[in-house]
Scaffold this motif. Sequence first.
Motif, short mmCIF file in Angstrom:
data_model
loop_
_atom_site.label_atom_id
_atom_site.label_comp_id
_atom_site.label_asym_id
_atom_site.label_seq_id
_atom_site.Cartn_x
_atom_site.Cartn_y
_atom_site.Cartn_z
N ASN A 24 0.86 -1.19 0.00
CA ASN A 24 0.00 0.00 0.00
C ASN A 24 0.90 1.24 0.00
O ASN A 24 1.19 1.80 1.04
N VAL A 25 1.34 1.62 -1.18
CA VAL A 25 2.28 2.73 -1.30
C VAL A 25 1.60 3.96 -1.87
O VAL A 25 0.48 3.89 -2.37
N GLY A 26 2.30 5.09 -1.80
CA GLY A 26 1.76 6.33 -2.33
C GLY A 26 1.17 7.20 -1.25
O GLY A 26 1.49 7.07 -0.06
N LEU A 27 0.28 8.11 -1.64
CA LEU A 27 -0.35 9.05 -0.70
C LEU A 27 -1.42 8.32 0.10
O LEU A 27 -2.41 7.85 -0.45
N LEU A 28 -1.23 8.24 1.42
CA LEU A 28 -2.15 7.52 2.29
C LEU A 28 -3.20 8.43 2.90
O LEU A 28 -4.34 8.03 3.11
N THR A 29 -2.81 9.65 3.24
CA THR A 29 -3.75 10.63 3.76
C THR A 29 -3.32 12.00 3.25
O THR A 29 -2.16 12.21 2.88
N GLY A 30 -4.28 12.94 3.25
CA GLY A 30 -3.91 14.31 2.95
C GLY A 30 -4.38 14.83 1.61
O GLY A 30 -4.74 14.07 0.72
N ASP A 31 -4.35 16.16 1.49
CA ASP A 31 -4.75 16.86 0.27
C ASP A 31 -3.50 17.14 -0.56
O ASP A 31 -2.66 17.95 -0.19
N LYS A 32 -3.41 16.48 -1.71
CA LYS A 32 -2.21 16.62 -2.54
C LYS A 32 -2.07 18.02 -3.13
O LYS A 32 -0.98 18.41 -3.57
N ASN A 33 -3.17 18.78 -3.14
CA ASN A 33 -3.11 20.14 -3.71
C ASN A 33 -2.79 21.22 -2.68
O ASN A 33 -2.76 22.40 -3.02
N ALA A 34 -2.56 20.81 -1.44
CA ALA A 34 -2.20 21.78 -0.39
C ALA A 34 -0.79 22.31 -0.61
O ALA A 34 0.07 21.62 -1.18
N GLN A 35 -0.54 23.54 -0.17
CA GLN A 35 0.80 24.11 -0.25
C GLN A 35 1.73 23.33 0.67
O GLN A 35 1.38 23.01 1.80
N LEU A 36 2.92 23.05 0.19
CA LEU A 36 3.90 22.29 0.97
C LEU A 36 4.68 23.22 1.89
O LEU A 36 5.28 24.19 1.43
N LYS A 37 4.68 22.92 3.18
CA LYS A 37 5.40 23.74 4.16
C LYS A 37 6.75 23.13 4.53
O LYS A 37 7.75 23.82 4.67
N GLY A 38 6.77 21.81 4.72
CA GLY A 38 7.99 21.12 5.11
C GLY A 38 7.78 19.63 5.02
O GLY A 38 6.64 19.15 5.05
N ILE A 39 8.88 18.89 4.92
CA ILE A 39 8.82 17.43 4.78
C ILE A 39 9.57 16.78 5.93
O ILE A 39 10.71 17.15 6.22
N LEU A 40 8.93 15.82 6.58
CA LEU A 40 9.56 15.05 7.64
C LEU A 40 9.68 13.60 7.18
O LEU A 40 8.68 12.98 6.81
N VAL A 41 10.90 13.07 7.16
CA VAL A 41 11.15 11.72 6.67
C VAL A 41 11.33 10.77 7.85
O VAL A 41 12.06 11.08 8.80
N CYS A 42 10.67 9.63 7.80
CA CYS A 42 10.74 8.67 8.91
C CYS A 42 10.66 7.25 8.38
O CYS A 42 10.42 7.02 7.18
N HIS A 43 10.84 6.31 9.28
CA HIS A 43 10.70 4.90 8.93
C HIS A 43 9.24 4.47 9.08
O HIS A 43 8.70 3.80 8.21
N ASP A 44 8.63 4.87 10.20
CA ASP A 44 7.23 4.53 10.48
C ASP A 44 6.52 5.79 10.97
O ASP A 44 6.99 6.45 11.91
N ALA A 45 5.38 6.09 10.35
CA ALA A 45 4.65 7.33 10.68
C ALA A 45 3.77 7.12 11.91
O ALA A 45 2.54 7.12 11.84
N LEU A 46 4.42 6.96 13.06
CA LEU A 46 3.70 6.76 14.31
C LEU A 46 3.14 8.10 14.82
O LEU A 46 3.49 9.16 14.32
N GLU A 47 2.29 8.03 15.85
CA GLU A 47 1.68 9.23 16.40
C GLU A 47 2.74 10.22 16.88
O GLU A 47 2.60 11.44 16.68
#
Length: 363
Positions: A24-47
Motif C-alpha cells: 500500500n504505497v503512495g499518498l495515504l492521507t492528505g490533500d495533494k493540492n495543499a501548499q507544501l510547508k515542510g517534509i519530515l522523513v521517517c521509517h514509520d509514521a507513528l503518532e
Amino acid sequence: MKITDAIALLERMAPLAYAEDFDNVGLLTGDKNAQLKGILVCHDALEAVIDEAITKNCNLVVCFHPILFSGIKNITGKNYVERALLKAIKNDIAIYAVHTALDNHKRGVNKIFCKALGLTNTKILIPKENYIRKLVTYTTPENADELRNALFNAGAGNIGNYENCSFNSQGIGTYLGNNESNPVIGAIGEFVESREIKIEVTFEKHLEAEILKALFSNHIYEEVAYEVYNLQNRHQNIGLGMIGELETPMDEEEFLLMVKEKMQCGGIRHSAFTGKQIKKVAVLGGSGAFAIKNAIAAGADAYLTADLKYHNFYEAEGKILLADIGHYESERYVKDYIAGYLEEITETPVLITEVDTNPVKYF
C-alpha cells in the motif's frame, strides 16, 4: 510548491509501479493540492512522528513503511495506526509511503544496504518478472527517425546499461481506404503498396500510457497499426534483494562483527558456521525468509535479512551463513537516502525524524 509536486519527485525516485501487489504505497492521507510547508522523513509514521511534524511545521510525512497497510472499516483511535491517522487528518498532514517501490529499485533499499557493507559488483537477487513489454509499429521511412526518437524520449528502448535500443526492418505495407478514410499516401478507394519500416522497442509496463501517447502524437498515419506484447524476460534492474562481493574475504565471525558495527545491530541471530570464508554476500532489507533459496542458488556465502523464524535457519543446510540482523537495522539508512534525495532537488525544508520508531529493543 504543492504536496503534489513533492509526490512527483518521490515517484521519480521510486515509481509506484515498482511496488509489490500486496503493498500500500503512495499518498495515504492528505490533500495533494495543499501548499507544501515542510517534509519530515521517517521509517514509520507513528503518532509521535505526527506530533513532531506538527511541532516542526511539516505537513508532509514521508515514511518507508505504510502506516495504513490492511483495510480498516472505521477510525476511532483504538490502536496505534488509527491514532496516527486521526492526528494526521485533524492537522492537515499528508502521509506518503514508498516501501516496496523503493525495495525493488536498483538504487533503493538493498543498494543502500550493500553500500553500507562495502559490497561491490552488485546485482539484483530476484529480478522482477512480467514487467517488460514490447511495442511493434509500422511507418514510412521518412517518419521512422522522428517516431523512433519520440518513443525513446518517452522511455522506450532502455535495456540494462543501454538506451535507445530498437530493432528495425523493412517491408511492404498494403491498405485500401474506404470512403471515410483520409490516407497520407494514395487516395480513397486505391489499393496502396508502400515501403514501410517496422520498429520494435521494449519498455517498462508502467510507461505504456506515455509510450502510446508518443506513438499517436508522432505517427503520420490516420490509423496507426501497432501491437503490444507482454514478455517473459526478467527485468535485471528491478527486483528484490541484491548480491555483491566483499573486497577482501572474511572468516564468518569477523564478518558478523563487521555487519553488527556497520548496521548498528543490537544483536544478530545466525545459523551454524559453515567454516567457509565469506566473499559473496546476498542481502534483502526487511522480511526475507522467502529468498533463502535464491541466495543459495546465486552462490552467496552469506545471506543477511530479517524476521527469520526458527525453522528458517535449518534451510541453510551447511551451504550458507544465514543472519537475521533485525528488520529496522536492515533498512536503517533508507530515511537518510530519501531525505538526501529530496534535499538536492527542492528548496522546501526536509527533516529526518528524531523519534526512534524501532519497536524492537535489546537488553
